[in-house]
Design an enzyme around this catalytic site. Structure first.
Site, mmCIF file in Angstrom:
data_model
loop_
_atom_site.group_PDB
_atom_site.id
_atom_site.type_symbol
_atom_site.label_atom_id
_atom_site.label_comp_id
_atom_site.label_asym_id
_atom_site.label_seq_id
_atom_site.Cartn_x
_atom_site.Cartn_y
_atom_site.Cartn_z
ATOM 1 N N ARG A 108 8.523 10.761 -13.224
ATOM 2 C CA ARG A 108 7.418 9.913 -12.372
ATOM 3 C C ARG A 108 8.000 8.426 -12.414
ATOM 4 O O ARG A 108 8.037 8.003 -13.580
ATOM 5 C CB ARG A 108 6.049 10.024 -12.802
ATOM 6 C CG ARG A 108 5.183 9.168 -12.087
ATOM 7 C CD ARG A 108 3.694 9.207 -12.461
ATOM 8 N NE ARG A 108 3.220 10.233 -11.696
ATOM 9 C CZ ARG A 108 1.733 10.586 -11.537
ATOM 10 N NH1 ARG A 108 0.984 9.759 -11.651
ATOM 11 N NH2 ARG A 108 1.510 11.384 -10.798
ATOM 12 N N HIS A 135 5.375 12.456 -2.944
ATOM 13 C CA HIS A 135 4.884 12.990 -4.359
ATOM 14 C C HIS A 135 4.475 14.578 -3.913
ATOM 15 O O HIS A 135 3.660 15.190 -3.448
ATOM 16 C CB HIS A 135 2.930 12.671 -4.131
ATOM 17 C CG HIS A 135 2.751 12.623 -5.682
ATOM 18 N ND1 HIS A 135 3.188 13.609 -6.605
ATOM 19 C CD2 HIS A 135 1.317 12.483 -6.042
ATOM 20 C CE1 HIS A 135 2.407 13.603 -7.596
ATOM 21 N NE2 HIS A 135 1.215 13.057 -7.370
ATOM 22 N N GLN A 138 2.228 17.434 -5.426
ATOM 23 C CA GLN A 138 0.809 17.218 -4.841
ATOM 24 C C GLN A 138 0.769 17.650 -3.618
ATOM 25 O O GLN A 138 -0.233 18.607 -3.398
ATOM 26 C CB GLN A 138 0.446 15.693 -4.731
ATOM 27 C CG GLN A 138 -0.619 15.384 -4.127
ATOM 28 C CD GLN A 138 -1.938 15.562 -5.191
ATOM 29 O OE1 GLN A 138 -1.900 15.150 -6.309
ATOM 30 N NE2 GLN A 138 -2.793 16.553 -4.756
ATOM 31 N N ASP A 232 -6.581 8.693 0.250
ATOM 32 C CA ASP A 232 -5.671 8.567 -0.754
ATOM 33 C C ASP A 232 -6.192 6.771 -1.406
ATOM 34 O O ASP A 232 -6.775 6.341 -0.250
ATOM 35 C CB ASP A 232 -4.420 8.791 -1.286
ATOM 36 C CG ASP A 232 -3.554 8.261 -2.576
ATOM 37 O OD1 ASP A 232 -4.405 8.229 -3.200
ATOM 38 O OD2 ASP A 232 -2.221 8.152 -2.535
ATOM 39 N N CYS A 274 -5.995 13.240 -3.505
ATOM 40 C CA CYS A 274 -5.277 13.801 -4.749
ATOM 41 C C CYS A 274 -5.802 13.394 -6.089
ATOM 42 O O CYS A 274 -5.387 13.817 -7.022
ATOM 43 C CB CYS A 274 -3.622 12.939 -4.345
ATOM 44 S SG CYS A 274 -4.017 11.449 -4.413
ATOM 45 N N ARG A 323 -2.791 21.596 -9.102
ATOM 46 C CA ARG A 323 -1.591 21.326 -9.646
ATOM 47 C C ARG A 323 -0.765 21.847 -10.735
ATOM 48 O O ARG A 323 0.244 22.208 -10.616
ATOM 49 C CB ARG A 323 -1.939 19.815 -10.020
ATOM 50 C CG ARG A 323 -2.666 18.646 -9.142
ATOM 51 C CD ARG A 323 -1.670 18.437 -7.991
ATOM 52 N NE ARG A 323 -0.427 17.954 -8.440
ATOM 53 C CZ ARG A 323 -0.076 16.901 -9.017
ATOM 54 N NH1 ARG A 323 -1.096 15.731 -9.171
ATOM 55 N NH2 ARG A 323 1.050 16.461 -9.368
#
Ligand code: CP
Ligand code: NVA
Length: 336
Positions: A108, A135, A138, A232, A274, A323
């Site tokens: 990340r 991402h 996700q 988001d 998310c 996830r």
């Protein structure tokens, strides 16, 4: 068609076909079911996975760790600024060292080009745990969640993303929708719409899969008939704090609140995020933003109101759980 993904890196969804993405989703469902029934098999015994986090995380880190432990693999968590990487050792050298020690690396961080370098030199699979641009784990979790909350076939589902539509989460949903044949609309002011070349690429994919990809700044048009309304955070990790005021000015009409959610005209509409979300003042940053700008703009929650976040329509914690199952599927498809 035989799906073979062994030893490939998982850097962005553009690198995977519709069949391969569907394979990840089917495997996620199977692994989720097996875990719930206490029938999970440890198929990654003896594998060692490095987890590099140059930005903070709750869900992604924990999902990678629990997925690895469930499958019998070991992890090393490398916290932001706790290794030599970038300061004393180049990314290229770090990649070559970790590639000798580990079977796979999760990363990340910031620019997508960094994860591409890591994958090139590590010579072991690299998993994208979020970059500035994408991402992808996700988006997989989100589409698993969408399938669990919808009776419609995916080509009949409308996903409306509203807010900062130029960020990593929006980009990955855009590509995943195009690949899977869903109807996706990004609703944002011109300044925060996804990059034109990426939209073009998504539309090209859509012409083959039957997906519908649209971008608009018109809120009622975009939200009309939506099955899922997604938002988001308005300022992502790595962006300067001083852009908050500008973002709030640009996006205040794009907040997910009960008035906007009603514009879907769909009593079964679901709300997605998310996470983490600023939906009240119970976080340090949420309170700070409220004190600094919120009062002026009359906002309590920022990108979503507390009312919508806590409503029956909200499926955000299903997304968070998924996830785990989707990351586990990616690890299995690539490392088994
Ligand atoms: N959604 C998500 O990636 O959360 P974290 O930042 O907590 O990992
Ligand atoms: N767009 C957000 C997503 C966090 C999971 C960020 O990059 O900070």
């Amino acid at each position: 068609m035989k799906i073979e993904m062994k030893n490939r890196s998982f850097l962005k969804l553009l690198d995977f076909s519709r069949q391969e993405i569907n394979y990840f989703l089917t495997l996620s469902e199977e692994l989720k079911k097996a875990k719930k029934q206490n029938k999970e098999m440890k198929r990654l015994k003896g594998k060692n996975i490095a987890l590099i986090f140059e930005k903070t995380s709750t869900r992604t880190r924990c999902a990678f760790e629990v997925a690895a432990y469930d499958q019998g693999a070991n992890v090393t968590y490398i916290a932001p600024s706790s290794s030599q990487m970038s300061k004393k050792e180049s990314l290229k050298d770090t990649a070559r060292v970790l590639g000798r020690l580990y079977d796979a690396i999760e990363y990340r961080g910031f620019e997508q080009k960094k994860i591409e370098i890591l994958a090139k030199y590590a010579k072991v699979p690299v998993f994208n745990g979020l970059t500035n641009e994408f991402h992808p784990t996700q988006a997989l979790a989100d589409f698993l969640t969408i399938s669990e909350h919808s009776d419609k076939p995916i080509n009949k589902v409308k996903l409306a993303y509203i807010g900062d539509a130029a960020n990593n989460v929006a980009n990955s949903l855009l590509i995943c929708s195009a690949k899977l044949g869903a109807n996706f609309v990004a609703i944002a002011p011109k300044e925060l719409q996804p990059d034109k070349p990426l939209v073009k690429e998504a539309q090209k994919i859509a012409s083959e899969t039957g997906a519908n990809i649209a971008v608009t700044d018109n809120i009622p048009d975009g939200l009309k008939n939506a099955d899922f309304v997604y938002t988001d955070i308005w300022v992502s990790m790595g962006e300067p704090e001083n852009i908050w005021e500008k973002r709030i000015k640009l996006l205040k009409d794009y907040q997910v609140n009960s008035i906007n959610l009603k514009l879907a005209g769909n009593p079964n509409v679901k709300f997605m995020h998310c996470l983490p979300a600023y939906h009240n003042r119970q976080t340090e940053i949420g309170e700070k933003i409220y004190q600094k700008f919120g009062q002026k703009f009359g906002m309590d929650g920022i990108e979503v109101t507390e009312e919508v976040f806590e409503s029956e329509a909200s499926i955000v914690f299903d997304q968070a759980e998924n996830r785990l199952h989707t990351i586990k599927a990616v690890m299995n498809a690539i490392l088994r």
